[in-house]
Design a protein around this motif. Structure first.
Motif, PDB file in Angstrom:
ATOM      1  N   VAL A   1     -67.511  16.421 120.951  1.00  0.00           N
ATOM      2  CA  VAL A   1     -66.809  15.410 120.152  1.00  0.00           C
ATOM      3  C   VAL A   1     -65.331  15.387 120.511  1.00  0.00           C
ATOM      4  O   VAL A   1     -64.727  14.316 120.685  1.00  0.00           O
ATOM      5  N   ILE A   2     -64.729  16.559 120.625  1.00  0.00           N
ATOM      6  CA  ILE A   2     -63.295  16.638 120.944  1.00  0.00           C
ATOM      7  C   ILE A   2     -63.033  16.018 122.307  1.00  0.00           C
ATOM      8  O   ILE A   2     -62.133  15.174 122.478  1.00  0.00           O
ATOM      9  N   LEU A   3     -63.810  16.459 123.319  1.00  0.00           N
ATOM     10  CA  LEU A   3     -63.585  15.972 124.679  1.00  0.00           C
ATOM     11  C   LEU A   3     -63.826  14.475 124.776  1.00  0.00           C
ATOM     12  O   LEU A   3     -63.074  13.750 125.444  1.00  0.00           O
ATOM     13  N   ALA A   4     -64.876  14.006 124.122  1.00  0.00           N
ATOM     14  CA  ALA A   4     -65.185  12.578 124.187  1.00  0.00           C
ATOM     15  C   ALA A   4     -64.054  11.745 123.602  1.00  0.00           C
ATOM     16  O   ALA A   4     -63.686  10.688 124.141  1.00  0.00           O
ATOM     17  N   ASN A   5     -63.487  12.205 122.499  1.00  0.00           N
ATOM     18  CA  ASN A   5     -62.385  11.458 121.894  1.00  0.00           C
ATOM     19  C   ASN A   5     -61.134  11.494 122.753  1.00  0.00           C
ATOM     20  O   ASN A   5     -60.470  10.473 122.934  1.00  0.00           O
ATOM     21  N   LEU A   6     -60.778  12.670 123.296  1.00  0.00           N
ATOM     22  CA  LEU A   6     -59.564  12.775 124.104  1.00  0.00           C
ATOM     23  C   LEU A   6     -59.698  11.979 125.396  1.00  0.00           C
ATOM     24  O   LEU A   6     -58.787  11.232 125.784  1.00  0.00           O
ATOM     25  N   ILE A   7     -60.836  12.140 126.115  1.00  0.00           N
ATOM     26  CA  ILE A   7     -61.009  11.436 127.384  1.00  0.00           C
ATOM     27  C   ILE A   7     -61.163   9.935 127.139  1.00  0.00           C
ATOM     28  O   ILE A   7     -60.572   9.107 127.845  1.00  0.00           O
ATOM     29  N   GLY A   8     -61.962   9.574 126.119  1.00  0.00           N
ATOM     30  CA  GLY A   8     -62.129   8.153 125.816  1.00  0.00           C
ATOM     31  C   GLY A   8     -60.823   7.516 125.405  1.00  0.00           C
ATOM     32  O   GLY A   8     -60.526   6.364 125.780  1.00  0.00           O
TER      33      GLY A   8
ATOM     34  N   HIS B   1     -47.550  10.950 114.843  1.00  0.00           N
ATOM     35  CA  HIS B   1     -48.571  10.347 113.976  1.00  0.00           C
ATOM     36  C   HIS B   1     -49.888  10.080 114.685  1.00  0.00           C
ATOM     37  O   HIS B   1     -50.788   9.476 114.074  1.00  0.00           O
ATOM     38  N   VAL B   2     -50.037  10.486 115.940  1.00  0.00           N
ATOM     39  CA  VAL B   2     -51.244  10.108 116.686  1.00  0.00           C
ATOM     40  C   VAL B   2     -52.507  10.718 116.096  1.00  0.00           C
ATOM     41  O   VAL B   2     -53.608  10.195 116.311  1.00  0.00           O
ATOM     42  N   PHE B   3     -52.367  11.826 115.350  1.00  0.00           N
ATOM     43  CA  PHE B   3     -53.546  12.468 114.766  1.00  0.00           C
ATOM     44  C   PHE B   3     -53.756  12.073 113.301  1.00  0.00           C
ATOM     45  O   PHE B   3     -54.633  12.617 112.628  1.00  0.00           O
ATOM     46  N   ASP B   4     -52.936  11.141 112.800  1.00  0.00           N
ATOM     47  CA  ASP B   4     -53.114  10.685 111.425  1.00  0.00           C
ATOM     48  C   ASP B   4     -54.312   9.752 111.334  1.00  0.00           C
ATOM     49  O   ASP B   4     -54.618   9.001 112.270  1.00  0.00           O
ATOM     50  N   ARG B   5     -54.971   9.768 110.184  1.00  0.00           N
ATOM     51  CA  ARG B   5     -56.126   8.904 109.988  1.00  0.00           C
ATOM     52  C   ARG B   5     -55.697   7.446 109.850  1.00  0.00           C
ATOM     53  O   ARG B   5     -54.765   7.130 109.121  1.00  0.00           O
ATOM     54  N   PHE B   6     -56.396   6.565 110.553  1.00  0.00           N
ATOM     55  CA  PHE B   6     -56.197   5.117 110.511  1.00  0.00           C
ATOM     56  C   PHE B   6     -54.789   4.701 110.930  1.00  0.00           C
ATOM     57  O   PHE B   6     -54.338   3.610 110.581  1.00  0.00           O
TER      58      PHE B   6
ATOM     59  N   SER C   1     -62.453   3.234 115.196  1.00  0.00           N
ATOM     60  CA  SER C   1     -62.258   3.315 113.742  1.00  0.00           C
ATOM     61  C   SER C   1     -60.888   3.863 113.365  1.00  0.00           C
ATOM     62  O   SER C   1     -60.519   3.818 112.202  1.00  0.00           O
ATOM     63  N   GLY C   2     -60.151   4.397 114.335  1.00  0.00           N
ATOM     64  CA  GLY C   2     -58.862   5.004 114.016  1.00  0.00           C
ATOM     65  C   GLY C   2     -58.980   6.411 113.474  1.00  0.00           C
ATOM     66  O   GLY C   2     -58.005   6.966 112.963  1.00  0.00           O
ATOM     67  N   LEU C   3     -60.181   6.990 113.564  1.00  0.00           N
ATOM     68  CA  LEU C   3     -60.411   8.337 113.034  1.00  0.00           C
ATOM     69  C   LEU C   3     -60.726   9.353 114.127  1.00  0.00           C
ATOM     70  O   LEU C   3     -60.848  10.540 113.835  1.00  0.00           O
ATOM     71  N   GLY C   4     -60.885   8.897 115.365  1.00  0.00           N
ATOM     72  CA  GLY C   4     -61.359   9.790 116.424  1.00  0.00           C
ATOM     73  C   GLY C   4     -60.459  10.978 116.668  1.00  0.00           C
ATOM     74  O   GLY C   4     -60.920  12.127 116.696  1.00  0.00           O
ATOM     75  N   LEU C   5     -59.145  10.736 116.859  1.00  0.00           N
ATOM     76  CA  LEU C   5     -58.224  11.846 117.124  1.00  0.00           C
ATOM     77  C   LEU C   5     -58.117  12.760 115.908  1.00  0.00           C
ATOM     78  O   LEU C   5     -57.950  13.977 116.053  1.00  0.00           O
ATOM     79  N   SER C   6     -58.186  12.192 114.718  1.00  0.00           N
ATOM     80  CA  SER C   6     -58.150  13.022 113.512  1.00  0.00           C
ATOM     81  C   SER C   6     -59.363  13.940 113.456  1.00  0.00           C
ATOM     82  O   SER C   6     -59.258  15.134 113.133  1.00  0.00           O
TER      83      SER C   6
ATOM     84  N   GLY D   1     -56.354   6.797 117.272  1.00  0.00           N
ATOM     85  CA  GLY D   1     -55.469   5.766 116.768  1.00  0.00           C
ATOM     86  C   GLY D   1     -54.880   4.928 117.885  1.00  0.00           C
ATOM     87  O   GLY D   1     -54.850   5.326 119.038  1.00  0.00           O
ATOM     88  N   GLU D   2     -54.382   3.750 117.539  1.00  0.00           N
ATOM     89  CA  GLU D   2     -53.790   2.861 118.530  1.00  0.00           C
ATOM     90  C   GLU D   2     -52.477   3.437 119.039  1.00  0.00           C
ATOM     91  O   GLU D   2     -51.747   4.081 118.319  1.00  0.00           O
TER      92      GLU D   2
END
Length: 521
Positions: A389-396, A435-440, A453-458, A519-520
Motif C-alpha cells: 500500500v505504501i509503495l503503491a501510493n508513493l510510486i503512483g 501538508h502533503v500527508f494531510d487528509r483531503f 480520494s486525497g487520502l492515499g499519502l495519509s 493529495g494534489e
C-alpha cells in the motif's frame, strides 16, 4: 553520564530551595556580622577605656603624691625607691623615673630592675611629655599627662608619661593590656559562635520556609505532569486562603474545564468516526451492486458489437469511472477509520524487498516507467500488504504528479530500511510540503477534484507509523520530488507490544487501499 544527569536534575529541581536558603543565609550572616562587629567594637572601647582610665588615674595620683615629694635633684637611690613605691599601687604597673642629680647628670629609677627603659617609650611620647604648656595669665607653665598604646612582640601595652612642675622628675609607666586582650578575644569567639549559630538557624528557617512554600508547588508540578499524561481527573487538595491555595483552586478549575472539554471533543470525535465507519459500511452494499452493473456496461463498451448508443457512451464511461472512484473512496475511508479506532494490526512476514517492490510495480503495469535500484536478498520482517500500500501510493503519486522516470532506491541505515522514491517533475511547492500527508489536502483551490480520494499519502503515512517508521517529503536539488520511507528491518517487537497478530487485512478485515491516492500538488 546517567549519574551526572540525575545529580544535575536534582540541582535544577531544588534550585529555588537553594536560592531561598542562600538568601536567608546571606541576610542572617550580614545581620549577625554587623551586630557582632558593632558589639565587639563598643565592648572593646569600653574595656580598654576603663582599664586605661584606671591606670592613668592611679599613675597620676602616684606622681602627685610621691614623685612631687622628691627633691629637685634626687639621687638614683631616691628615684629607685620612689619608683618601687609607685609600682606597688593597685594597678601594678612598671615605673621609670628620670631626673638630673646635683652634678647635672641624668639619673633613672626603675621599678623592674632595668626591664623598663627609655628605649621602651616612644620618642613622640617623650617629646610630648617634656613639652611645656603655657599656663593662664599669672600662672606658671604646666605639664600634661600623655599616653599611648603600643604592641611589642604581639603583646599590647599602655605607655603613659608626666612631669612634675618646677623641675621635678619625669615619670613613665608601662602597663600590660594582655588580660584585656584575652577578654576581648573571648568576646570575639563568643560573637563568632553566635554568628555561626545565627547562620545555622537562618538556614534551618529557610529550609522550613522553603518546604512550606515549595511543597504545594511540588504537588502542583506533579499534578500538571499527570494532567499532561492524560490523567484529566487529577485534582489538588486545597487548604487555606493564601495565594498558593488560590493557585491550587485555579488549577482544579482549569483541570475540570479541560476534562469536560476533552470529554466533549472525544464524544464528538467518536460520533464522527462511528458515522464515517457506518456510512462506509452502508455504502458498500449498494456500491457492490452498482459496481457489478458498471462492469457489465464497461464490457458492452469494449465489445466489438457496438451495442451501446454512441450518444450515451460518454455518460456511461463517466458513470464507470466515478463508480470506481467512489468505491476507492469508501475503501480508503474504512481504512482511515481502522487507524483512528486503533484496530489496525500488523501481519508480519519475511520478504525480499527487491521482489516485493518488483511485484508492486508489475501488478500495476509500471515496469516501463519505474527504475528500481535494490539489492537482491535484502530481507525484512514486515507486513507485505501494508508495504505494498505504501509503495503503491508513493510510486503512483510520483507518476501522476511528477515526471518519468520514477526511480526507487533501497538502502540500509543501521537497523532501518530507507526506500527513496524520486520523480523528475517540477517538485512540490515549499508551502505545500508541510501538508502533503494531510487528509483531503488540495494544493490548489482551483482543483478541488482529482482522480484520487486525497487520502492515499495519509494512509501511507499511517501504515509507516504502524511499522514504527515514517515518511518524509522534500525536493531534490537536481529537480523533482523525493519521498523517503524509513522502516525497521524487523517489526516483530511492535506486534508483541501491540497485541495479537491479525489474520486478515488491516485490523483483520477490509482490502488494501489502492495506489496513487495522495493529495494534489
Amino acid at each position: 553520564m546517567g549519574r551526572r544527569r540525575s545529580v544535575w536534575s536534582r540541582i535544577r529541581l531544588t534550585s529555588l530551595r537553594l536560592r531561598l536558603v542562600v538568601v536567608f543565609g546571606l541576610v542572617a550572616l550580614t545581620a549577625a556580622v554587623s551586630a557582632s562587629g558593632i558589639a565587639y567594637w563598643l565592648n572593646r572601647e569600653a574595656v580598654l577605656t576603663r582599664a586605661q582610665d584606671a591606670v592613668l588615674r592611679d599613675f597620676q595620683q602616684e606622681m602627685r603624691n610621691r614623685a612631687s615629694a622628691l627633691p629637685a635633684h634626687p639621687t638614683q637611690e631616691q628615684l629607685q625607691r620612689t619608683a618601687g613605691q609607685m609600682a606597688n599601687s593597685s594597678q601594678r604597673f612598671s615605673v621609670l623615673l628620670v631626673a638630673e642629680d646635683s652634678g647635672g647628670r641624668t639619673v633613672t629609677g626603675n621599678s623592674d630592675l632595668g626591664t623598663f627603659t627609655l628605649d621602651d617609650v616612644p620618642s613622640s611620647l617623650r617629646t610630648a611629655v617634656n613639652r611645656r604648656q603655657p599656663g593662664s595669665s599669672g600662672e606658671k607653665p604646666t605639664y600634661h599627662l600623655y599616653w599611648q598604646r603600643i604592641v611589642e612582640d604581639g603583646r599590647p601595652y599602655l605607655v603613659g608619661g608626666a612631669r612634675v612642675v618646677d623641675g621635678g622628675p619625669t615619670g613613665y609607666m608601662l602597663k600590660s593590656l594582655e588580660p584585656e586582650a584575652k577578654d576581648l578575644n573571648s568576646l570575639a569567639w563568643s560573637l563568632g559562635i553566635a554568628t555561626a549559630l545565627a547562620l545555622v538557624g537562618a538556614a534551618l528557617l529557610a529550609q522550613a520556609a522553603a518546604t512550606t512554600v515549595l511543597k504545594p508547588v511540588h504537588r502542583l508540578g506533579i499534578a500538571a505532569r499527570r494532567l499532561g499524561e492524560g490523567k484529566l481527573d487529577t485534582r489538588l487538595r486545597v487548604s487555606g486562603t493564601d495565594e498558593l491555595a488560590e493557585l491550587s483552586r485555579t488549577f482544579n478549575r482549569t483541570a475540570e474545564a479541560l476534562e469536560k472539554k476533552v470529554a466533549d471533543m472525544s464524544s464528538r470525535e467518536e460520533a464522527s468516526r462511528r458515522f464515517v465507519a457506518d456510512m462506509s459500511h452502508e455504502l458498500r452494499t449498494p456500491l457492490t451492486a452498482i459496481t457489478a452493473v458498471t462492469e457489465v456496461l464497461e464490457e458492452e463498451l469494449d465489445a466489438e458489437t457496438g451495442s451501446v448508443d454512441p450518444m450515451i457512451e460518454p455518460a456511461v464511461r463517466l458513470v464507470v469511472s466515478e463508480t470506481r472512484r467512489l468505491n476507492d473512496l469508501v475503501e480508503n475511508l474504512m481504512e482511515v477509520t481502522r487507524f483512528d479506532a486503533g484496530t489496525a494490526r500488523l501481519v508480519l512476514d519475511h520478504v525480499d524487498l527487491a521482489d516485493q517492490i518488483t511485484a508492486c510495480i508489475d501488478a500495476r503495469a509500471w515496469l516501463d516507467a519505474v527504475e528500481l535500484d535494490a539489492e537482491r536478498g535484502l530481507m525484512a520482517n514486515l507486513d507485505p500488504r501494508r508495504l505494498d500500500v505504501i509503495l503503491a501510493n508513493l510510486i503512483g503519486n510520483a507518476l501522476k504528479h511528477g515526471g518519468s522516470p520514477v526511480r526507487v532506491a533501497v538502502r540500509t541505515d543501521g537497523e532501518d530500511l530507507l526506500i527513496q522514491v524520486r520523480d523528475h517533475g517540477p517538485g512540490i511547492p515549499e508551502e505545500v510540503l508541510p501538508h502533503v500527508f494531510d487528509r483531503f489536502y488540495k494544493a490548489s483551490a482551483s482543483r478541488p477534484r482529482s482522480e484520487g480520494s486525497g487520502l492515499g499519502l495519509s494512509i501511507a503515512m499511517e501504515n509507516a507509523h504502524i511499522h514504527g517508521g515514517g515518511i518524509t517529503a522534500a525536493n531534490s536539488p537536481e529537480g523533482g520530488a523525493v519521498f523517503t520511507l524509513r522502516l525497521p528491518r524487523d517489526a516483530s517487537s511492535l506486534v508483541e507490544d501491540g497485541g495479537d497478530r491479525a489474520d486478515g487485512g488491516p485490523g483483520g478485515d477490509g482490502e488494501a487501499a489502492d495506489a496513487g491516492e495522495g493529495g494534489e500538488r
